[in-house]
Design a protein around this motif. Structure first.
Motif, PDB file in Angstrom:
ATOM      1  N   GLY A 189       4.612   1.993   4.483  1.00  0.00           N
ATOM      2  CA  GLY A 189       3.841   2.632   3.522  1.00  0.00           C
ATOM      3  C   GLY A 189       4.261   2.254   2.186  1.00  0.00           C
ATOM      4  N   TRP A 190       5.510   1.933   1.991  1.00  0.00           N
ATOM      5  CA  TRP A 190       6.026   1.512   0.619  1.00  0.00           C
ATOM      6  C   TRP A 190       5.302   0.247   0.337  1.00  0.00           C
ATOM      7  CZ3 TRP A 190       8.451   4.116  -3.180  1.00  0.00           C
ATOM      8  CH2 TRP A 190       9.154   3.357  -4.287  1.00  0.00           C
ATOM      9  N   ASP A 191       5.134  -0.779   1.430  1.00  0.00           N
ATOM     10  CA  ASP A 191       4.647  -2.122   0.952  1.00  0.00           C
ATOM     11  C   ASP A 191       3.113  -2.038   0.733  1.00  0.00           C
ATOM     12  OD1 ASP A 191       7.144  -3.196   1.469  1.00  0.00           O
ATOM     13  OD2 ASP A 191       6.887  -3.596   3.657  1.00  0.00           O
ATOM     14  N   GLN A 192       2.405  -1.039   1.298  1.00  0.00           N
ATOM     15  CA  GLN A 192       0.976  -0.719   0.895  1.00  0.00           C
ATOM     16  C   GLN A 192       0.509  -0.001  -0.253  1.00  0.00           C
ATOM     17  OE1 GLN A 192       0.001   1.423   4.637  1.00  0.00           O
ATOM     18  NE2 GLN A 192       0.145  -0.732   5.674  1.00  0.00           N
ATOM     19  N   MET A 193       1.602   0.235  -1.102  1.00  0.00           N
ATOM     20  CA  MET A 193       1.238   0.927  -2.390  1.00  0.00           C
ATOM     21  C   MET A 193       1.306   0.111  -3.466  1.00  0.00           C
ATOM     22  SD  MET A 193       4.499   4.000  -2.356  1.00  0.00           S
ATOM     23  CE  MET A 193       4.231   5.598  -1.664  1.00  0.00           C
ATOM     24  N   THR A 194       0.525   0.432  -4.562  1.00  0.00           N
ATOM     25  CA  THR A 194       0.297  -0.455  -5.547  1.00  0.00           C
ATOM     26  C   THR A 194       1.496  -0.298  -6.314  1.00  0.00           C
ATOM     27  OG1 THR A 194      -0.526   1.261  -6.955  1.00  0.00           O
ATOM     28  CG2 THR A 194      -2.314   0.206  -5.697  1.00  0.00           C
ATOM     29  N   ASP A 195       1.912  -1.249  -7.402  1.00  0.00           N
ATOM     30  CA  ASP A 195       2.977  -1.102  -8.112  1.00  0.00           C
ATOM     31  C   ASP A 195       3.035   0.191  -8.904  1.00  0.00           C
ATOM     32  OD1 ASP A 195       3.740  -3.558  -7.518  1.00  0.00           O
ATOM     33  OD2 ASP A 195       3.033  -4.697  -9.234  1.00  0.00           O
ATOM     34  N   ALA A 196       1.981   0.676  -9.440  1.00  0.00           N
ATOM     35  CA  ALA A 196       1.861   2.059 -10.091  1.00  0.00           C
ATOM     36  C   ALA A 196       2.465   3.068  -9.253  1.00  0.00           C
ATOM     37  CB  ALA A 196       0.550   2.290 -10.781  1.00  0.00           C
ATOM     38  N   GLU A 197       1.902   2.933  -8.000  1.00  0.00           N
ATOM     39  CA  GLU A 197       2.197   4.037  -6.893  1.00  0.00           C
ATOM     40  C   GLU A 197       3.563   4.164  -6.560  1.00  0.00           C
ATOM     41  OE1 GLU A 197      -1.682   4.856  -4.241  1.00  0.00           O
ATOM     42  OE2 GLU A 197      -0.535   2.960  -4.026  1.00  0.00           O
ATOM     43  N   ARG A 198       4.409   2.598  -6.615  1.00  0.00           N
ATOM     44  CA  ARG A 198       5.770   2.567  -6.205  1.00  0.00           C
ATOM     45  C   ARG A 198       6.664   3.195  -7.372  1.00  0.00           C
ATOM     46  NH1 ARG A 198       4.203  -2.190  -3.154  1.00  0.00           N
ATOM     47  NH2 ARG A 198       4.066  -3.422  -4.739  1.00  0.00           N
ATOM     48  N   HIS A 256       4.826  12.307   2.358  1.00  0.00           N
ATOM     49  CA  HIS A 256       4.661  11.324   3.262  1.00  0.00           C
ATOM     50  C   HIS A 256       5.020  10.879   4.462  1.00  0.00           C
ATOM     51  CE1 HIS A 256       7.859   8.836   1.876  1.00  0.00           C
ATOM     52  NE2 HIS A 256       7.762   9.352   0.743  1.00  0.00           N
ATOM     53  N   GLY A 257       6.016  11.824   4.936  1.00  0.00           N
ATOM     54  CA  GLY A 257       6.579  11.837   6.194  1.00  0.00           C
ATOM     55  C   GLY A 257       7.093  13.326   6.682  1.00  0.00           C
ATOM     56  N   LEU A 258       8.485  13.175   7.010  1.00  0.00           N
ATOM     57  CA  LEU A 258       8.808  14.591   7.245  1.00  0.00           C
ATOM     58  C   LEU A 258      10.288  14.445   6.861  1.00  0.00           C
ATOM     59  CD1 LEU A 258      10.746  14.428  10.245  1.00  0.00           C
ATOM     60  CD2 LEU A 258       8.599  13.813  10.963  1.00  0.00           C
ATOM     61  N   ILE A 259      11.056  15.598   6.755  1.00  0.00           N
ATOM     62  CA  ILE A 259      12.545  15.784   6.347  1.00  0.00           C
ATOM     63  C   ILE A 259      13.070  16.465   7.590  1.00  0.00           C
ATOM     64  CG2 ILE A 259      14.226  16.444   4.795  1.00  0.00           C
ATOM     65  CD1 ILE A 259      12.067  14.462   3.654  1.00  0.00           C
TER      66      ILE A 259
END
Length: 123
Positions: free
Chosen positions: A13-22, A104-107
């Protein structure tokens, strides 16, 4: 009482984000961590490397068996954690619901075992 808030998310998920989203995600975690710190609830926290860097150890017939990778292969992996100290489970659940990872996931919220919980397991 201490609780471990375990953050599970898809590693890609992190790798698929844009720089702004990260940047927005990093800012959200920073703000969450600062809130825990200001509330006096934060004991510790860390982000974990991807599960492909994990090594799994188990005993088979009394001998260690070491395997590269995580124990299980699932959609979501343990990505990091917060160790918090709060009065009760309701407070821990409230903090878990505020964690950016819940979006974006679970805790997973789990109480930390202490010797006072069961005298049969003390050394």
């Amino acid at each position: 009482m201490q609780y471990l808030l375990m953050i599970y998310s898809a590693e890609t998920g992190w790798d698929q984000m844009t720089d702004a989203e990260r940047q927005q995600g990093a800012a959200a975690y920073q703000a969450y961590t600062e809130s825990l710190t200001k509330a006096g609830a934060l004991v510790g926290a860390n982000r974990l490397q991807h599960s492909n860097s994990a090594t799994t150890v188990r005993l088979v017939d009394g001998k260690p068996q070491v395997l590269d990778g995580p124990f299980s292969d699932s959609k979501e992996q343990l990505a990091g954690y917060y160790l918090i100290d709060v009065p009760n489970l309701d407070a821990a659940l409230a903090w878990a619901s505020r964690c950016p990872g819940a979006a974006h996931g679970l805790i997973e919220v789990r109480p930390v075992w202490t010797a006072s919980h069961d005298s049969r397991h003390t050394a």
